[in-house]
Each structure stands twice: as C-alpha cells, then as structure tokens.
Design an enzyme around this catalytic site. Sequence first.
Site, mmCIF file in Angstrom:
data_model
loop_
_atom_site.group_PDB
_atom_site.id
_atom_site.type_symbol
_atom_site.label_atom_id
_atom_site.label_comp_id
_atom_site.label_asym_id
_atom_site.label_seq_id
_atom_site.Cartn_x
_atom_site.Cartn_y
_atom_site.Cartn_z
ATOM 1 C CG ASN A 290 36.904 23.286 89.280
ATOM 2 O OD1 ASN A 290 35.993 22.476 89.122
ATOM 3 N ND2 ASN A 290 36.722 24.584 89.184
ATOM 4 C CG HIS B 145 46.910 26.054 84.864
ATOM 5 N ND1 HIS B 145 46.079 27.119 84.654
ATOM 6 C CD2 HIS B 145 46.141 24.946 84.686
ATOM 7 C CE1 HIS B 145 44.849 26.689 84.385
ATOM 8 N NE2 HIS B 145 44.850 25.362 84.401
ATOM 9 C CG HIS C 105 44.010 22.512 80.196
ATOM 10 N ND1 HIS C 105 42.637 22.534 80.248
ATOM 11 C CD2 HIS C 105 44.419 23.208 81.291
ATOM 12 C CE1 HIS C 105 42.238 23.201 81.325
ATOM 13 N NE2 HIS C 105 43.298 23.619 81.973
ATOM 14 C CG PHE D 58 39.559 23.686 92.907
ATOM 15 C CD1 PHE D 58 38.860 22.503 93.075
ATOM 16 C CD2 PHE D 58 38.983 24.876 93.337
ATOM 17 C CE1 PHE D 58 37.606 22.503 93.663
ATOM 18 C CE2 PHE D 58 37.728 24.887 93.937
ATOM 19 C CZ PHE D 58 37.035 23.690 94.098
ATOM 20 C CG HIS E 134 36.885 26.310 83.624
ATOM 21 N ND1 HIS E 134 37.835 25.681 84.398
ATOM 22 C CD2 HIS E 134 35.832 26.555 84.443
ATOM 23 C CE1 HIS E 134 37.364 25.560 85.644
ATOM 24 N NE2 HIS E 134 36.151 26.083 85.684
ATOM 25 C CG ASP F 278 43.640 21.202 84.496
ATOM 26 O OD1 ASP F 278 44.222 22.303 84.459
ATOM 27 O OD2 ASP F 278 42.567 21.022 85.127
ATOM 28 C CG ASN G 94 44.670 30.310 85.536
ATOM 29 O OD1 ASN G 94 45.592 29.935 84.814
ATOM 30 N ND2 ASN G 94 44.122 29.536 86.451
ATOM 31 C CG ASP H 222 41.308 26.468 82.436
ATOM 32 O OD1 ASP H 222 40.250 25.829 82.564
ATOM 33 O OD2 ASP H 222 42.368 26.158 82.980
HETATM 34 N N1 LIG Z 1 42.150 22.560 87.298
HETATM 35 C C1 LIG Z 1 42.344 23.073 88.474
HETATM 36 O O1 LIG Z 1 41.969 22.437 89.462
HETATM 37 N N2 LIG Z 1 42.925 24.256 88.653
HETATM 38 C C2 LIG Z 1 43.382 25.150 87.646
HETATM 39 C C3 LIG Z 1 42.284 25.885 86.972
HETATM 40 C C4 LIG Z 1 41.481 25.087 85.973
HETATM 41 O O2 LIG Z 1 42.030 24.438 85.057
HETATM 42 O O3 LIG Z 1 40.275 25.113 86.055
HETATM 43 C C5 LIG Z 1 44.381 26.104 88.255
HETATM 44 O O4 LIG Z 1 44.711 27.111 87.647
HETATM 45 O O5 LIG Z 1 44.888 25.809 89.354
HETATM 46 ZN ZN LIG Z 2 39.791 24.602 83.979
#
Ligand SMILES: NC(=O)N[C@@H](CC(=O)O)C(=O)O
Ligand SMILES: [Zn+2]
EC number: 3.5.2.3
Length: 428
Positions: A279, A61, A59, A324, A179, A306, A93, A152
Amino acid sequence: MTVLLNGQVIGEGGELRTAAIRLRDGRIAAIADQLEAMPGEEVIDAAGRLVIPGLIDLHIHLREPGFEEKETIATGTRAAARGGYTTVACMPNTSPVTDSPEVVERILASNRESGSGVRLLPIAAITRGLSGDRLTDMAGLKEAGAFAVSDDGVGVQSPRMMKAAMREAARLELPLVAHCEEEDLLIPGACVHTGEFAEKHGLPGIPPEAESIHVGRDILLAEDTGVHYHVCHVSAESSVRLIREAKEWGQRVTAEVSPHHLLLCDTDIPGPDPAFKMNPPLRSKRDRAALLAALKDGTIDFIATDHAPHTAEEKKRPITEAPFGIVGLETAFPLLYTHLVLTGELTLAQLVDKMTRIPADRFGLPWGELKEGAQADIAVIDLEAERTIDPETFYSKGKNTPFAGWKVKGWPMMTLVDGRVIWREDGI
Ligand SMILES: NC(=O)N[C@@H](CC(=O)O)C(=O)O
Ligand SMILES: [Zn+2]
C-alpha cells in the site's frame, strides 16, 4: 583511527575518482587522492569499491514493540546495516502505537541494547492509537526523541484533525509525514491498483485518487501553517502533479518514492500473489513513468524503501486478505543501481544523492555527505558484484519481496557509523 585506501568516490561533477579517507574520533578527518597509513592505524582496502555516504531511509517499519514475529529492532537494523543504511526512521504502527514518550524511549533503548550501531529515528503518531480522532502529545513525544509525526499505515481522514495536527507540528518544528489515503474511496478487500491487473483477475481495486485527493487536500490545509509537509510513498501521477504545483507555488512540501514503485507496475504482477501486495499498490505504466520523471526533476525529493516485513504465514493468505507490505532494506541499492543507473535513467551520483544527502537535507539531519569534518557514516559498495536475490538469505525476518530471483549488481560490502564498522560482508 582507520583509513580507507583506494576507494572510488563520487567527485563534484559526478565522476568517479580514487581517494583515501581517514576517520578519526567518529568523523572524516581527511579525504585526499592518497594517504599513507599511519602506524597503528586500521587499514581498510577499498580498492575497486565505491565509497559513499551511508544510506538514509526515512520510511521503514520495525514492528517493535508488539509484532516481533514480523521483525524486531535488532533484526531490522541489522538488515539496514547490510543494505548500506546508517540512518533509518521507523514508523509508529506498532503495538502499543508509538503515541507516548514511553514507547519512543523504549524504541531508542531497544536499538541501543541491540548494539546495531544504526542511527534510529522514531517517528511518533499524529493521533492516539492511530485512531484519527485525538491528537497525541507532540511536545512530549518530541522531548522523548521523536523525529517527526505520522499515522503511517492509515490516512488521517478528518481534514479538521489534519489541520490541527499541522498547526501543532509547525509550532514544534516537527515534520508531518503523511500516508495519503481516503478511505471513503476504498471498497472492502481492495488490494491492487484499479487497472488492467485488477480487471483481469476480478480483484477489487484501489484507485489512484484515493491517494491524490489527500495530497491535494493536505497541500491546501498546510498552506498557511508553515508546517513541513512530507508525502510518503507517492504512487500516482495525479499526486505528482499536485506536489509539483505546490513546490512551484513555494510551499514547504517534500515527497518520497519507494524502489518498487519506480521499478514495477501492475502489469508486471504475475498473478494474485501477496508478494506483490503493498500500500499504495503498484500502479500503471503511466504512473511509474511519472514517478521516475518526478524523481529526476526533483518534484519527488528522495527514495525511501517503506520496508514492511510480514510473516510467511500472513503472506500465504489469499491476496484480498494478506497484509499490505514488502521488505526493502537489503535490496534497495542493488535493484536501483541495476535498473535505474545501468539502464541510463539516473546517474550514479543522482541515485546516491537521492538516498543520502537529499533526505538528510530535507529533514535537517547532519548526515549524508562525505566531506572533511562530517560524521563518518559510510557505505562501501561493490558495483561489480552480481547476485540473485534470495529472500531466505535476508537478515530481516520478512522474506516478502516481489524481487526474489532478480539478478542484480551493486551489493553493499561494508557499513560504518561514526567511523566504526557495524557490518561487513564475510571475508572482507
Ligand atoms: N506499505 C505497506 O504496504 N504497509 C505498511 C504500512 C504503510 O506504509 O502504509 C505496513 O505497516 O505494513
Ligand atoms: Zn504508508
């Protein structure tokens, strides 16, 4: 051919023993107490270092395409390699959203072109544009190389849509990664856990049941679909209870927890600082204790960072408006080693397992173990190296971490994929 000499590996019973590892044709050809370097063989001296399977993070981004000011595939995978990670799965995302075969292919091509050497598994969207109202072409996405589906960043609000998604994901044998967040329970500007900290600072809160109501709903929806249902970043005790019951019931449910939820709670937040905004939010002491207990007993299967990079400008906004997310790839192992292993909460073997073999096993991936015949994906760690976390030194474009200034031990020194060094600390 390469041979790693004198490293410490984790034995069957969790004990450390000295071993030599020979790598040939991208695989582990031999592991023995001792091996002689052969003529022409590259020798890596791993004396005094821990040698483990490359870490796996399902997980993260990476922000490409579309938000390259926050992170790119090149910078994010470099951060991963430096963190000891050899396999990472990136969330959809992006902009455009990873909801078409073209975007999946573009992500894979960008990783190849970056030459990162990190195995990148794109996770595609459940619904088009993450809108929640129309399913993606999951068959086409899988064909293009998607490894799972997830919306997510947002929860799938409609139970009817979620049920349809589960049926389709099950048919295609794609894991459905959720999510969990019920928007009907959120108020505008909600930014931290509904609890002590929110009250003290007069901030709108995110209640734990906004997460667990989706966990419970989804477990019920998944029941007769046969889908592999995976819960992202579990933060609440109530979610843990539901997952535990579903597992006892024999359902195909797995779950992950992030390092920050294991190490921090809302009362550790020093003030309304967006570096502590993510988040789901940091929750109560009681939630944190439940997460740790669940990770120990296997209710929560593994750890995922994350990793969610944002720009410094975005994170300078007031806490109610800043995005977030915090970064995690470059600090996960030393933070968890120092604060869970050195404190006696987990054994080293348990921590490594929950960052390597278990995520691979739950998602049917062929990596995550140090054994003869396995792909040579390896992290070399110096358990004695102690450093203070300084975001300015991160390879990631994201400097947003609540752990700046923490002094921790157990830093990765070298990362290999397919027997090839993809990153090594300067001077090693
Ligand atoms: N975790 C987060 O606080 N933010 C994530 C989105 C997510 O994983 O929910 C993001 O894409 O910034
Ligand atoms: Zn998430």
